[in-house]
Design a protein around this motif. Structure first.
Motif, PDB file in Angstrom:
ATOM      1  N   ALA A   1       0.929  -1.301   0.105  1.00  0.00           N
ATOM      2  CA  ALA A   1       0.211  -0.097  -0.189  1.00  0.00           C
ATOM      3  C   ALA A   1       0.731   1.165   0.045  1.00  0.00           C
ATOM      4  O   ALA A   1       1.999   1.156   0.252  1.00  0.00           O
ATOM      5  CB  ALA A   1      -0.950   0.197   1.246  1.00  0.00           C
ATOM      6  N   VAL A   2       0.055   2.442  -0.298  1.00  0.00           N
ATOM      7  CA  VAL A   2       1.110   3.772  -0.259  1.00  0.00           C
ATOM      8  C   VAL A   2       0.171   4.641   0.459  1.00  0.00           C
ATOM      9  O   VAL A   2      -0.988   4.546   0.234  1.00  0.00           O
ATOM     10  CB  VAL A   2       1.269   4.212  -1.892  1.00  0.00           C
ATOM     11  CG1 VAL A   2       1.596   5.527  -1.859  1.00  0.00           C
ATOM     12  CG2 VAL A   2       2.313   3.444  -2.492  1.00  0.00           C
ATOM     13  N   ILE A   3       0.975   5.510   1.132  1.00  0.00           N
ATOM     14  CA  ILE A   3       0.086   6.657   1.783  1.00  0.00           C
ATOM     15  C   ILE A   3       1.045   7.967   1.359  1.00  0.00           C
ATOM     16  O   ILE A   3       2.295   8.080   1.507  1.00  0.00           O
ATOM     17  CB  ILE A   3       0.191   6.476   3.251  1.00  0.00           C
ATOM     18  CG1 ILE A   3      -0.405   5.458   4.011  1.00  0.00           C
ATOM     19  CG2 ILE A   3      -0.336   7.916   3.994  1.00  0.00           C
ATOM     20  CD1 ILE A   3      -0.333   5.107   5.393  1.00  0.00           C
ATOM     21  N   ALA A   4       0.273   8.936   0.492  1.00  0.00           N
ATOM     22  CA  ALA A   4       1.028   9.875   0.105  1.00  0.00           C
ATOM     23  C   ALA A   4       0.261  11.321   0.459  1.00  0.00           C
ATOM     24  O   ALA A   4      -0.872  11.587   0.386  1.00  0.00           O
ATOM     25  CB  ALA A   4       0.741  10.107  -1.507  1.00  0.00           C
ATOM     26  N   GLN A   5       0.676  11.891   1.616  1.00  0.00           N
ATOM     27  CA  GLN A   5       0.302  12.862   2.168  1.00  0.00           C
ATOM     28  C   GLN A   5       1.015  14.280   1.676  1.00  0.00           C
ATOM     29  O   GLN A   5       1.972  14.495   1.514  1.00  0.00           O
ATOM     30  CB  GLN A   5       0.908  12.734   3.801  1.00  0.00           C
ATOM     31  CG  GLN A   5       0.600  14.020   4.611  1.00  0.00           C
ATOM     32  CD  GLN A   5       0.940  13.812   6.186  1.00  0.00           C
ATOM     33  OE1 GLN A   5       0.552  13.174   6.830  1.00  0.00           O
ATOM     34  NE2 GLN A   5       2.071  14.518   6.292  1.00  0.00           N
ATOM     35  N   VAL A   6      -0.153  15.061   1.483  1.00  0.00           N
ATOM     36  CA  VAL A   6       0.202  16.253   0.529  1.00  0.00           C
ATOM     37  C   VAL A   6       1.072  16.296  -0.579  1.00  0.00           C
ATOM     38  O   VAL A   6       2.283  16.794  -0.313  1.00  0.00           O
ATOM     39  CB  VAL A   6       0.802  17.600   1.513  1.00  0.00           C
ATOM     40  CG1 VAL A   6      -0.533  17.879   2.496  1.00  0.00           C
ATOM     41  CG2 VAL A   6       1.848  17.270   2.481  1.00  0.00           C
TER      42      VAL A   6
ATOM     43  N   LEU B   1      -3.691   5.930  -0.351  1.00  0.00           N
ATOM     44  CA  LEU B   1      -4.305   6.759   0.439  1.00  0.00           C
ATOM     45  C   LEU B   1      -3.607   8.108  -0.032  1.00  0.00           C
ATOM     46  O   LEU B   1      -2.437   8.153   0.081  1.00  0.00           O
ATOM     47  CB  LEU B   1      -4.062   6.597   1.781  1.00  0.00           C
ATOM     48  CG  LEU B   1      -4.752   7.729   2.583  1.00  0.00           C
ATOM     49  CD1 LEU B   1      -6.236   7.897   2.549  1.00  0.00           C
ATOM     50  CD2 LEU B   1      -4.541   7.415   4.105  1.00  0.00           C
ATOM     51  N   VAL B   2      -4.209   9.236  -0.583  1.00  0.00           N
ATOM     52  CA  VAL B   2      -3.899  10.472  -0.868  1.00  0.00           C
ATOM     53  C   VAL B   2      -4.622  11.452  -0.165  1.00  0.00           C
ATOM     54  O   VAL B   2      -5.880  11.430   0.069  1.00  0.00           O
ATOM     55  CB  VAL B   2      -4.197  10.853  -2.309  1.00  0.00           C
ATOM     56  CG1 VAL B   2      -3.560  12.120  -2.877  1.00  0.00           C
ATOM     57  CG2 VAL B   2      -3.543   9.585  -3.295  1.00  0.00           C
ATOM     58  N   GLN B   3      -3.763  11.996   0.764  1.00  0.00           N
ATOM     59  CA  GLN B   3      -4.427  13.361   1.620  1.00  0.00           C
ATOM     60  C   GLN B   3      -3.903  14.571   1.187  1.00  0.00           C
ATOM     61  O   GLN B   3      -2.725  14.929   1.082  1.00  0.00           O
ATOM     62  CB  GLN B   3      -3.810  12.703   3.109  1.00  0.00           C
ATOM     63  CG  GLN B   3      -4.307  11.355   3.740  1.00  0.00           C
ATOM     64  CD  GLN B   3      -3.583  11.173   4.819  1.00  0.00           C
ATOM     65  OE1 GLN B   3      -2.509  10.962   5.123  1.00  0.00           O
ATOM     66  NE2 GLN B   3      -4.502  11.054   5.878  1.00  0.00           N
ATOM     67  N   ILE B   4      -4.933  15.496   1.006  1.00  0.00           N
ATOM     68  CA  ILE B   4      -4.961  16.685   0.509  1.00  0.00           C
ATOM     69  C   ILE B   4      -5.448  17.759   1.350  1.00  0.00           C
ATOM     70  O   ILE B   4      -6.359  17.478   1.987  1.00  0.00           O
ATOM     71  CB  ILE B   4      -5.855  16.724  -0.936  1.00  0.00           C
ATOM     72  CG1 ILE B   4      -5.155  15.591  -1.792  1.00  0.00           C
ATOM     73  CG2 ILE B   4      -5.756  18.025  -1.586  1.00  0.00           C
ATOM     74  CD1 ILE B   4      -6.077  15.211  -2.875  1.00  0.00           C
ATOM     75  N   MET B   5      -4.579  18.866   1.549  1.00  0.00           N
ATOM     76  CA  MET B   5      -5.050  19.908   2.201  1.00  0.00           C
ATOM     77  C   MET B   5      -5.762  20.955   1.191  1.00  0.00           C
ATOM     78  O   MET B   5      -5.339  21.423   0.250  1.00  0.00           O
ATOM     79  CB  MET B   5      -3.786  20.715   2.742  1.00  0.00           C
ATOM     80  CG  MET B   5      -3.104  19.639   3.745  1.00  0.00           C
ATOM     81  SD  MET B   5      -3.964  19.178   5.152  1.00  0.00           S
ATOM     82  CE  MET B   5      -4.676  20.654   5.840  1.00  0.00           C
ATOM     83  N   SER B   6      -6.876  21.612   1.793  1.00  0.00           N
ATOM     84  CA  SER B   6      -7.734  22.319   0.980  1.00  0.00           C
ATOM     85  C   SER B   6      -7.052  23.857   0.539  1.00  0.00           C
ATOM     86  O   SER B   6      -7.281  24.198  -0.500  1.00  0.00           O
ATOM     87  CB  SER B   6      -8.926  22.718   1.701  1.00  0.00           C
ATOM     88  OG  SER B   6      -8.850  23.323   2.744  1.00  0.00           O
TER      89      SER B   6
ATOM     90  N   ARG C   1      -6.245   3.511  -9.607  1.00  0.00           N
ATOM     91  CA  ARG C   1      -7.623   2.584  -9.568  1.00  0.00           C
ATOM     92  C   ARG C   1      -7.901   2.424  -8.394  1.00  0.00           C
ATOM     93  O   ARG C   1      -9.159   2.012  -8.284  1.00  0.00           O
ATOM     94  CB  ARG C   1      -6.901   1.401 -10.420  1.00  0.00           C
ATOM     95  CG  ARG C   1      -6.847   1.343 -11.934  1.00  0.00           C
ATOM     96  CD  ARG C   1      -5.872   0.155 -12.286  1.00  0.00           C
ATOM     97  NE  ARG C   1      -4.564   0.468 -12.043  1.00  0.00           N
ATOM     98  CZ  ARG C   1      -3.657  -0.873 -12.336  1.00  0.00           C
ATOM     99  NH1 ARG C   1      -4.324  -2.014 -12.612  1.00  0.00           N
ATOM    100  NH2 ARG C   1      -2.444  -0.842 -12.120  1.00  0.00           N
ATOM    101  N   ASN C   2      -6.920   2.210  -7.154  1.00  0.00           N
ATOM    102  CA  ASN C   2      -7.479   1.842  -6.047  1.00  0.00           C
ATOM    103  C   ASN C   2      -6.875   2.788  -5.085  1.00  0.00           C
ATOM    104  O   ASN C   2      -6.306   2.554  -3.978  1.00  0.00           O
ATOM    105  CB  ASN C   2      -7.057   0.422  -5.584  1.00  0.00           C
ATOM    106  CG  ASN C   2      -7.514  -0.052  -4.399  1.00  0.00           C
ATOM    107  OD1 ASN C   2      -8.520   0.415  -3.845  1.00  0.00           O
ATOM    108  ND2 ASN C   2      -6.963  -1.353  -3.878  1.00  0.00           N
ATOM    109  N   ALA C   3      -7.870   3.971  -5.224  1.00  0.00           N
ATOM    110  CA  ALA C   3      -7.336   5.248  -4.359  1.00  0.00           C
ATOM    111  C   ALA C   3      -8.471   5.512  -3.348  1.00  0.00           C
ATOM    112  O   ALA C   3      -9.731   5.543  -3.506  1.00  0.00           O
ATOM    113  CB  ALA C   3      -7.180   6.727  -5.181  1.00  0.00           C
ATOM    114  N   THR C   4      -7.874   6.115  -2.264  1.00  0.00           N
ATOM    115  CA  THR C   4      -8.855   6.468  -1.161  1.00  0.00           C
ATOM    116  C   THR C   4      -8.248   7.915  -0.826  1.00  0.00           C
ATOM    117  O   THR C   4      -7.135   8.454  -0.880  1.00  0.00           O
ATOM    118  CB  THR C   4      -8.618   5.889   0.003  1.00  0.00           C
ATOM    119  OG1 THR C   4      -8.951   4.478   0.270  1.00  0.00           O
ATOM    120  CG2 THR C   4      -9.401   6.320   1.275  1.00  0.00           C
TER     121      THR C   4
END
Length: 307
Positions: free
Chosen positions: A139-144, A248-253, A271-274
């Motif tokens: 799995a991958v976690i990509a924060q900002v 998981l991609v976490q984005i700041m507004s 394809r399999n993104a949260t």
């Protein structure tokens, strides 16, 4: 030692070799009688930032949840070796990532088929790049994450490009002549000569230092200016469609460094993104009040996709 009343863990300082250079790493392990192989998380920081800047706070949450965690510094940065210092070389950082993953796979009790790539900001782009080019993460976690070099340049505006351009060109020439780098601040306020500029950059950096127990001067906060000649060409979003693992991609507004709309468009190609959105700027995920929410979402994602 323990954190927040959760599972005890051990923490050890170690290193691995990448391209003939020693890279410093900190390994966190749960202390448990269970001998079954455990999933592992490999972590690295963003643009020119050492691992000591709040990454240990994440690692402690992950190890308390039963993961082995390896947090490393790139060559030329932090506690790792390599000269010249503060040289951000994208291909070499990607090579350091591969070496860190290979090293983590050799650690006792690590389930080599359950390795998670965790990256923030520039390293968020690195883990997306590696996953999109065949590195087998569970799995991958990509924060900002940094996803588009041209968009990042547009975000700072033409005046800023003109402001930092002479430093970039001068250092590019110094590189060709094999002379020591010309350095530029990694972060700064709009109107200053720095790479990442935003209204919250200085206060965000200062909070990271304070919350990490560090002081000004503990680590250099500069980078060799030559990276500015190349960063516009580095666009991890180009290969994200090839990512097969849960991501998981976490984005700041209100992110002024890695614009939210650009990150969202890239994430939607996976394809399999949260995808998770949060109110705030680029430096907010690392500290409370937002940190607790961001890391809780990461733990939920890991529980669902890696356990």
């Amino acid at each position: 030692m323990a954190t927040d009343g959760h599972t005890d863990f051990t923490r050890s300082e170690t290193s691995f070799t990448s391209g003939g250079v020693r890279c410093a790493a900190t390994v966190f392990r749960p202390t448990t009688a269970d001998v079954a192989p455990l999933p592992a998380i490999v972590m690295a920081h963003g643009f020119g930032t050492p691992r000591a800047m709040r990454l240990y706070a994440y690692a402690e949450r992950f190890v308390a949840a039963g993961f082995i965690v390896c947090v490393f510094d790139y060559r030329y940065f932090g506690d790792s070796d390599g000269e010249p210092r503060q040289l951000l070389d994208i291909p070499k950082q990607l090579a350091d990532w591969r070496s860190a993953v290979d090293f983590t796979r050799t650690l006792d009790r690590v389930d080599e088929k359950r390795i998670v790539g965790w990256g923030t900001s520039f390293a968020g782009g690195h883990v997306l790049t590696l996953a999109g080019n065949g590195l087998e993460f569970a799995a991958v976690i990509a924060q900002v994450p940094h996803v588009d070099g041209i968009a990042a340049v547009r975000a700072v505006g033409l005046q800023h490009v003109l402001r930092v351009g002479p430093s970039a060109i001068s250092d590019g020439i110094r590189a060709l002549l094999r002379r020591p780098p010309l350095y530029i601040d990694s972060v700064g306020l709009p109107g200053t000569r720095a790479v990442m500029v935003s209204p919250d950059a200085i206060t965000g950096r200062d909070r990271l230092l304070r919350e990490s127990g560090l002081r000004d001067g503990d680590y250099p906060e500069t980078v060799a200016a030559r990276i500015l000649l190349k960063i516009w060409r580095y666009s991890p979003g180009r290969t994200v469609a090839a990512i097969g693992c849960p991501t998981l991609v976490q984005i700041m507004s209100e992110d002024a460094v890695t614009p939210a709309a650009v990150a969202q468009r890239a994430a939607e190609k996976i394809r399999n993104a949260t995808i998770r959105f949060y109110p705030g700027g680029h430096f907010d995920p690392y500290v409370d009040p937002l940190f607790s929410t961001v890391v809780a979402d990461q733990l939920d994602f890991l529980d669902e996709n890696v356990r």
